[in-house]
Motif scaffolding. Sequence first.
Motif, PDB file in Angstrom:
ATOM      1  N   LYS A 247       0.830  -1.210   0.000  1.00 52.08           N
ATOM      2  CA  LYS A 247       0.000   0.000   0.000  1.00 52.08           C
ATOM      3  C   LYS A 247       0.862   1.256   0.000  1.00 52.08           C
ATOM      4  CE  LYS A 247      -3.336   2.517   2.903  1.00 52.08           C
ATOM      5  NZ  LYS A 247      -4.195   2.435   4.121  1.00 52.08           N
ATOM      6  N   GLU A 250       2.908   1.954  -3.151  1.00 53.06           N
ATOM      7  CA  GLU A 250       2.093   2.627  -4.163  1.00 53.06           C
ATOM      8  C   GLU A 250       1.991   4.125  -3.882  1.00 53.06           C
ATOM      9  OE1 GLU A 250       1.256   1.279  -6.828  1.00 53.06           O
ATOM     10  OE2 GLU A 250       0.508  -0.767  -6.600  1.00 53.06           O
ATOM     11  N   SER A 356      -3.326  -6.100  -5.001  1.00 57.53           N
ATOM     12  CA  SER A 356      -2.782  -5.192  -3.994  1.00 57.53           C
ATOM     13  C   SER A 356      -1.802  -5.852  -3.032  1.00 57.53           C
ATOM     14  CB  SER A 356      -3.927  -4.575  -3.183  1.00 57.53           C
ATOM     15  OG  SER A 356      -4.660  -5.591  -2.504  1.00 57.53           O
TER      16      SER A 356
END
Length: 448
Positions: A247, A250, A356
């Motif tokens: 996460k 990104e 993800s």
Amino acid sequence: MGAAAETIRIAIGTQDTTINCAAGGLLIRELDLLRRHLPHDGKYKDATYDIQWKNFSSGAPITNEMVAGKLDVGVMADFPGALNGVAFKKAGKSSRFITVLSGSIRGSGNGVVVPIASPAQSLAELKGKTISVPFASTAHGMLLRAVADLGWDPGRDVKIIAQAPEVAGSALQSGQIDAHADFVPFAELFPARGFARKIFDGAQAGVPTFHGALVDSDYAEKYPELVVAYLRAVIDANRLLAGEPEKYSELIAKATGIDAPVVYLFHGPLGLQTRDLTWKKEYRQDLATSIETLKLLKRADTGLDLETFIDDRFLRAAFKASGLDYDTELAHYASTTSELMTEVSLSAELWLEGESKVHRYASPDAAFAALTQFETQGKKIRAAYAQDRSNGIKIFANRAWYVAASSGRLDAFFSKADAESFAAKSGGKVQDFDAILQSKPSPTRRPG
């Protein structure tokens, strides 16, 4: 006028594209983590805060602004950090190195790359060639030490020129230079973008390296609570990176333009560097070595008192306030011990496009088997990772060399020479990534 009646400036110099500094700057800024720890009681009861962020591409301009009184805190690596201390001393002032942010006691993070078509496979093959490097950077220090280890005269046996990474990328593609040495993340980013190959990793030199944060001593003595607040925000950012590396890779990618798989290479589990905030003895020695190197380069005529330059008082206070035990963390060396190296070298990971979370495997064999299945399902591989058998550093699997044993076991290596040496001893066969994939029963594609 007391602090309670002041508008207090907190000016922080960051290096956003130096992605291993994220816990000391970018994440704190983007997630507004500092504000939650700023005091509003005692002498700060009525204080207001002017939080200023300034982004730079290297440590030297941060030092210039700190010495000029325009910044209070700055993030940079060991070598420019030593220069920071020297610059403050020359100005009749002082700075303090208050925390490590990320680093490697083995030296990974810095590296040397060559153009993709270059025949060179090792630093030893660059004698008489032109190597560019950002001067006064931690990569500059690494290059000088590596050249010395080869027994070369840096003024005669190799041509070292100053070049920023933004310029070096184009110079590599046009063949204007034979190689480029750089700090985080460019020795990984340029190969990931397909126009360079990494032939030397700082871990091969075995010299510790790190990035950390410094503070103006006068500011720290006047506002010690604010320095502790900043370090508590660093601890928060570090926890977030550890908890959800995909996460926040990104997020860092979005803010910097550095590809998320490259960010994850550093901040994911068993990353290229550890997010260790404590002052390991190796990092203390690294600073001492940096100062001695500055003397040899005639960049400093006096040393620094490391007992005062490295100041862990604020960090210890931040650890305590955050419910952590500093001495326990100081004694912890994560995956760097020899006992864990074999286990580390067996792990591998796959990051699929559109997903993800990264898939983790107990071995390269298992990862390649899964890769084959994913490809037959029409899924694309965004990135694949392995761990170097020789020193445990995380590497892109499609840039690695493999030794295939008769048992079917695969061992990954960053260096072709290391792979060949291991194969000679073990009786295995050296193969590159494409050869491994071609041996699989189903068609596969290289990570993008």
